[in-house]
Design an enzyme around this catalytic site. Sequence first.
Site, PDB file in Angstrom:
ATOM      1  N   HIS A  91      45.935  32.266   1.593  1.00  0.00           N
ATOM      2  CA  HIS A  91      47.164  33.058   1.477  1.00  0.00           C
ATOM      3  C   HIS A  91      47.269  34.073   2.610  1.00  0.00           C
ATOM      4  O   HIS A  91      47.334  35.277   2.393  1.00  0.00           O
ATOM      5  CB  HIS A  91      47.209  33.748   0.111  1.00  0.00           C
ATOM      6  CG  HIS A  91      47.436  32.781  -1.007  1.00  0.00           C
ATOM      7  ND1 HIS A  91      46.421  32.293  -1.800  1.00  0.00           N
ATOM      8  CD2 HIS A  91      48.567  32.164  -1.439  1.00  0.00           C
ATOM      9  CE1 HIS A  91      46.917  31.448  -2.682  1.00  0.00           C
ATOM     10  NE2 HIS A  91      48.206  31.340  -2.476  1.00  0.00           N
ATOM     11  N   PHE A  93      48.729  34.864   6.889  1.00  0.00           N
ATOM     12  CA  PHE A  93      49.988  34.846   7.636  1.00  0.00           C
ATOM     13  C   PHE A  93      50.420  33.429   7.991  1.00  0.00           C
ATOM     14  O   PHE A  93      51.604  33.103   7.997  1.00  0.00           O
ATOM     15  CB  PHE A  93      49.828  35.700   8.897  1.00  0.00           C
ATOM     16  CG  PHE A  93      51.018  35.608   9.813  1.00  0.00           C
ATOM     17  CD1 PHE A  93      52.269  36.080   9.422  1.00  0.00           C
ATOM     18  CD2 PHE A  93      50.894  35.037  11.069  1.00  0.00           C
ATOM     19  CE1 PHE A  93      53.368  35.986  10.253  1.00  0.00           C
ATOM     20  CE2 PHE A  93      51.995  34.942  11.916  1.00  0.00           C
ATOM     21  CZ  PHE A  93      53.233  35.411  11.511  1.00  0.00           C
ATOM     22  N   ASP A 132      54.023  36.173   0.032  1.00  0.00           N
ATOM     23  CA  ASP A 132      52.616  36.398  -0.351  1.00  0.00           C
ATOM     24  C   ASP A 132      52.031  37.634   0.340  1.00  0.00           C
ATOM     25  O   ASP A 132      50.817  37.736   0.533  1.00  0.00           O
ATOM     26  CB  ASP A 132      51.762  35.167   0.008  1.00  0.00           C
ATOM     27  CG  ASP A 132      51.748  34.134  -1.122  1.00  0.00           C
ATOM     28  OD1 ASP A 132      51.950  34.515  -2.287  1.00  0.00           O
ATOM     29  OD2 ASP A 132      51.542  32.941  -0.832  1.00  0.00           O
ATOM     30  N   GLN A 292      43.778  17.230  -6.230  1.00  0.00           N
ATOM     31  CA  GLN A 292      45.071  16.817  -5.690  1.00  0.00           C
ATOM     32  C   GLN A 292      45.790  15.840  -6.615  1.00  0.00           C
ATOM     33  O   GLN A 292      47.012  15.884  -6.731  1.00  0.00           O
ATOM     34  CB  GLN A 292      44.917  16.228  -4.284  1.00  0.00           C
ATOM     35  CG  GLN A 292      44.541  17.245  -3.229  1.00  0.00           C
ATOM     36  CD  GLN A 292      45.375  18.524  -3.297  1.00  0.00           C
ATOM     37  OE1 GLN A 292      45.123  19.396  -4.119  1.00  0.00           O
ATOM     38  NE2 GLN A 292      46.363  18.637  -2.438  1.00  0.00           N
TER      39      GLN A 292
HETATM   40  N1  PCG Z   1      45.365  22.017  -6.058  1.00  0.00           N
HETATM   41  C1  PCG Z   1      46.328  22.400  -5.228  1.00  0.00           C
HETATM   42  N2  PCG Z   1      46.977  23.541  -5.461  1.00  0.00           N
HETATM   43  C2  PCG Z   1      47.938  23.910  -4.586  1.00  0.00           C
HETATM   44  C3  PCG Z   1      48.273  23.145  -3.468  1.00  0.00           C
HETATM   45  N3  PCG Z   1      49.266  23.777  -2.809  1.00  0.00           N
HETATM   46  C4  PCG Z   1      49.525  24.898  -3.486  1.00  0.00           C
HETATM   47  N4  PCG Z   1      48.726  24.989  -4.563  1.00  0.00           N
HETATM   48  C5  PCG Z   1      48.702  26.041  -5.570  1.00  0.00           C
HETATM   49  O1  PCG Z   1      50.027  26.354  -5.880  1.00  0.00           O
HETATM   50  C6  PCG Z   1      50.170  27.744  -5.768  1.00  0.00           C
HETATM   51  C7  PCG Z   1      51.524  28.190  -5.396  1.00  0.00           C
HETATM   52  O2  PCG Z   1      51.507  29.590  -5.321  1.00  0.00           O
HETATM   53  P1  PCG Z   1      50.432  30.307  -4.402  1.00  0.00           P
HETATM   54  O3  PCG Z   1      50.797  30.099  -2.966  1.00  0.00           O
HETATM   55  O4  PCG Z   1      50.217  31.681  -4.862  1.00  0.00           O
HETATM   56  O5  PCG Z   1      49.066  29.505  -4.688  1.00  0.00           O
HETATM   57  C8  PCG Z   1      49.199  28.126  -4.670  1.00  0.00           C
HETATM   58  C9  PCG Z   1      48.025  27.293  -5.021  1.00  0.00           C
HETATM   59  O6  PCG Z   1      47.267  27.900  -6.017  1.00  0.00           O
HETATM   60  C10 PCG Z   1      47.568  21.931  -3.259  1.00  0.00           C
HETATM   61  O7  PCG Z   1      47.796  21.185  -2.311  1.00  0.00           O
HETATM   62  N5  PCG Z   1      46.603  21.612  -4.157  1.00  0.00           N
HETATM   63 ZN    ZN Z   2      52.399  31.011  -1.249  1.00  0.00          ZN
END
Ligand code: PCG
Ligand code: ZN
Length: 872
Positions: A91, A93, A132, A292
């Site tokens: 999370h 930049f 974020d 995934q």
């Molecule tokens: N397992 C998994 N989780 C994801 C993926 N992409 C996003 N996330 C989850 O989805 C969330 C969306 O909100 P956030 O960006 O806070 O945090 C992200 C991750 O926890 C991914 O490719 N695989």
């Molecule tokens: Zn995000």
Amino acid sequence: MLQYRRKSDTIKRKVRQNFLNICDSEVSESVKQWLRMPTFDSRQWEDEELLLLLQQMYLDLDFCSKFAININTLRNFLYEAYKNYNDVPFHNFRHCFCVAQMMYSITWCVDLPSKIGDLEVLILLTSCICHDLDHPGYNNIYQINAKTELAIRYNDISPLENHHCSVAFRILENEDCNIFQSFSAEEFKQVREGMIRCILATDMARHNEILQQFKEITPEFDYSNKAHVNSLSMVLIKVSDISNEARPMDVAEPWLDRLLQEFFKQSDAEKLEGLPVTPFMDREKITKPSSQCSFIGFVLLPLFEALGELLTELQDLIIQPVREALDYYKKLNEASKEERLHRKSIVSDNTDHSSENTPNVTPKSNSSTSIKMKKSLSFQNRTSSRSVDDEVEMGVDHREEIDVEIQPLEDVLEDIESGEEPTEVEVSEKALKFKISTEPTVCAGRKSYPGSRKGSREKVPNINNVDLVRVLQREKGKLRAGMLSFDQRNVYLGKKLSIDNPEYLDEVNKNYDVKCYNINNRNEIDDDECIISKETLNLNKRNSEHSVKTYISDEKRSILKSSECRSLTNVEKLKMNSLHSSPADSLTPDQSPRARSTSVAGTTDQPSLSKEKKKMSLLKNIKRSFNSRTFDSPDTLATDNKITTEGDTKPHQLCTTTTQETESLVETSTKSNRSIISRLKHFSEKFGLTMEKSPVPKTPKNNNSSSKRTTLTLRRTKMDSECCQSLESISKANTLPKVRKSMSAARKGWKFFTGKDKSPNSLDVWASEADFNKHSDNTSIPSSSQLKPDVERVELMEKTKSLTNIQTVEKEASSTSSSDEKQQQQHIHATKGPRADDVHGRNEPITKIQDIYKDHVMVTASNNQQKHTEMI
Ligand SMILES: Nc1nc2c(ncn2[C@@H]2O[C@@H]3COP(=O)(O)O[C@H]3[C@H]2O)c(=O)[nH]1
Ligand SMILES: [Zn+2]
């Protein structure tokens, strides 16, 4: 140890300088075109170049001219956004850039401005950049369970998203960064509402709610309907936020590695702190493919496909690539499963020959190795720039320490491969106790969702009626969901829990049920009586020397068979029975089919269930039986299995209690850090069971961890109380009207404090606000709070005030400099970089002020505005 670092000042300065050096550069046509595609690969660009590309997006969409955005203001804004992202694996930049860039790609692909208008697209793009901000690398589930500063500040309602949004508006509050400064008050209100709506929509706890709402309106979608557009906007930012898998594999995979790195770090912290372990983040429970398959299959693809229904142009652009990614991970998962079966058959062949003397325990070293083996074999056909396997390897020691007798390895692997772990959405929904709706109802008859805030208006059931048996059921749910910490699981499944006579216990259970019914009617069970805090018992230690052996004491059995047990009428018993026979009574309407089957399976006595699982099943029966006591109104019989929003907390619907609902009830009614052991203890007391100390020898390691745990707990408690004190004083002041007679006066104040004159360094100096904000948020990261007593803070405030006064005097003196000089400075700031005399001259006292903040004033600071006002 568990804390991520903030960006260093040196790096921030360097990026700022580099950005200023290149910000007037023209982006080539080919890059411009690539930037409009989801195939864009951000890894090839430096941070300052990403800033330039973000600027390019605003320019390309003609926002600067359409909304009179000053280019320097835009640069300041982008740089401030950059500065307020942390050095966390995922999370960061770059993630913000990727999300914005995906939104930008979609914008071009479907010609979004022609559909929803320029302003909405501006809101979306800006929201992506801010969505974020200041993410600590630990998600809402952690924030809520660890009761961090953010969770307390935002009452567990999307703590992170609220914080991101708050930081965004702190940045925009500064005139030099306010890209909406030319907007009228009404327009700004619209932007603010839109950004809040979009950023809060990124909380995965609201995924089902937002998706469902969108799906309902899609068949008759009306772009002139504001509520419809709002719903679409929320889906768009969500899609962009989780869109990595829509990118080419070589772009997507490193992001997954980074995400898992962040996940593992969180679950490690949860284990260390004795918090519920977030199952989809647990390095022992997930692999890349399993993670995934679950995420893409149950979360990502349904969302993308829903959007694809409306914006069909997106099919090829992002939906098909996601389907391919899912196929890819499914294959990996299958291969992994086959490999495991193969290995299993080899192992069983071997053990057939030597089974007599082999204890029926999975050796822990084997367990760890096997998981590692499985992972490395699964991924051998795919190269990765940076693999989580490295992380897994690094965690060997830790895992070996905790990988003890929790669940047979084969069970763990089966769970992994069958995707039995709950998704992030499911876990997040459970963690969320309330829900804030940023949207009025879009369509009539809108369904309700778990955690809906609407239910909070309803009468809260008598929490004194919460029974320990129900608590146990919740823990069982957690157990299945892998949410129990190591020691909790260990005790639960831990071998010493023995209930000698299940049939007899059934009878006791029935009687106890009736007893509770009567007691509840008399309102005699006090919540505090039910729960003993873990601090008090000090039993919730890793590898605790205590193991729990329970057995039914004969004397207490007779007590339980008291005459009041027979006071239920036949009608009531009938109701109870009808409930017990309902297999779907633990379902919520919006659970996924997978979740449904899991729930039902959880209540079925399958031959494959382990002995421990059977015990838990028995406990569940107790709970079910107990639940029926709440059937005290004939109306309740008519209640179907749906838990409506209104029903979340309605007493009469407890009969259809889901694990989630139970959780919310229990959470509402109990103070949070109550250990399972204490519940067991209470449970055993209620049932006349006793807890026995088992002569398990203490290892030095255990001693260490125990004492460490105790220290942690004590510290946390202290922090909490200090925090409360500070919060009390701050919140009182915060409710007062802002001391802001006019915008200009406020800005003047800001400038005095932060050096927000036209100095080239103004961006860095202004960062003091954000830095200050960050310090206050440190408690969102494990073990990082450094609260100072109020007295000390007051002294520091005084000290700071005097320094600020010096600064004010200097500011006044400097304000006599010619306007030409100011203009010149501003120009340099925007284009060339800092002047040497400014860097070392006027800003020095400000640096001192900042240092004081950094070193001392890290308190709660829930309202920075208030603090600044005080100091000015
Ligand atoms: N397992 C998994 N989780 C994801 C993926 N992409 C996003 N996330 C989850 O989805 C969330 C969306 O909100 P956030 O960006 O806070 O945090 C992200 C991750 O926890 C991914 O490719 N695989
Ligand atoms: Zn995000």
